[in-house]
Design an enzyme around this catalytic site. Sequence first.
Site, short mmCIF file in Angstrom:
data_model
loop_
_atom_site.label_atom_id
_atom_site.label_comp_id
_atom_site.label_asym_id
_atom_site.label_seq_id
_atom_site.Cartn_x
_atom_site.Cartn_y
_atom_site.Cartn_z
N CYS A 141 1.17 -0.77 -0.44
CA CYS A 141 0.19 0.05 -0.39
C CYS A 141 0.81 1.20 0.23
O CYS A 141 0.71 2.43 -0.47
CB CYS A 141 -1.06 -0.10 0.94
SG CYS A 141 0.14 -0.58 2.85
N HIS A 220 -1.95 5.51 6.09
CA HIS A 220 -0.64 5.65 6.72
C HIS A 220 -0.54 7.09 6.36
O HIS A 220 -1.16 7.82 5.11
CB HIS A 220 0.18 5.11 5.64
CG HIS A 220 -0.15 3.62 6.27
ND1 HIS A 220 0.60 2.80 6.76
CD2 HIS A 220 -0.39 2.78 5.18
CE1 HIS A 220 -0.04 1.70 6.58
NE2 HIS A 220 -0.13 1.52 5.33
#
Length: 337
Positions: A141, A220
């Site tokens: 990711c 994130h």
Amino acid sequence: MSVQVAINGYGTIGKRVADAVSAQDDMEVIGVTKFRPTIEAEIAIEAGYPLYAGAPEKKAAFDAAGISVDGTINDLLPAADIVVDCAPERFGAANKRMYEKAGVKAIFQGGEKHERTGVSFNSFANYAQALGQQFVRVVSCNTTGLCRTLHPLSEKFGIGNVKSVIVRRGVDPHDSEKGPVNAIIPVLKVPSHHGPDVRTCMPGLDIQTMAVAVPTTLMHLHSNIVELAVEVGPKEVLAAWEDMPRIKIVDHAKGITSTAQVMELARDLGRKRADLNEIAVWREGVHVVGSTLYYYQAIHQESDVIPENIDCIRAMMELETDNRASIRRTNRALRIT
Ligand code: NAD
């Protein structure tokens, strides 16, 4: 005839890949595997996916739990054109041997090392490398997020070097067994694995990364500093990203001040599971001093790699040789505007 896709491991990534495959008109899910008869196994059946035990010795547990399976992975693999392996990374080596024996193509996820397949994939940076391959890894990711915003910068302006500090979510939302709960954990290895990983899709890119894990479960956040090859203004940088699908420019001025509001936006957009497949970049966070670009981006870790998995299937099965055609088809089906 549409491509027959098996999903090995119906967990965080696997269930999203299954739904994304089902939304396409050139591929279909012929089965998903679970290792244990959990609620996700029941959800797979409710969603209409044929369910298989992940290994022959696991079938008895499903029978005992009263969950009906169509067989085991050994019954599923011969019917598949391609497997999307969504198992935890520690199973990659054994699973690859199983796919080799079955003579089936397979996509691995970013938890695996590049060496598992020798080809790592991002739809924008290196689609062509996956054409016709037997084994390909869709990068993680974080790496996907970095490739999404760096590749257009590299194409339009050229990049001297990149420095990125990655603030990582501690665990996924469903995971109540790990942390941190009240701590910030620095990753002491520099560069963190993310920089070298970006180079598996963008070879030759000069990139250094550091990372810390924080007590949050969603998203994130990357603080990126990019030395561009030319002097450009923030408007030109934003225009380069606005031209790209799968990047969403978000506005602090409209109330998106943190990852919490980005996730709220995903809920408001009505996407399944409140996923945000796009990378969010803050408009007001884009600054240029000379030729040095500063920006922040947020990554929904559970979902940004999903469209890449779909494009990767198309490339490996040679359904589309042009990445833009595949990206368009995937985005239309997943309602990514
Ligand atoms: P997960 O734990 O949520 O799901 C894994 C699934 O695999 C479970 O359903 C489990 O039953 C099944 N499983 C267990 N052992 C297996 C085996 N031997 N063979 C096949 N299936 C097995 O894991 P996840 O978060 O979906 O991660 C899968 C892969 O995707 C990893 O490589 C991970 O690094 C990568 N990835 C995860 C995220 C994320 O945010 N969770 C993001 C990008 C990439």
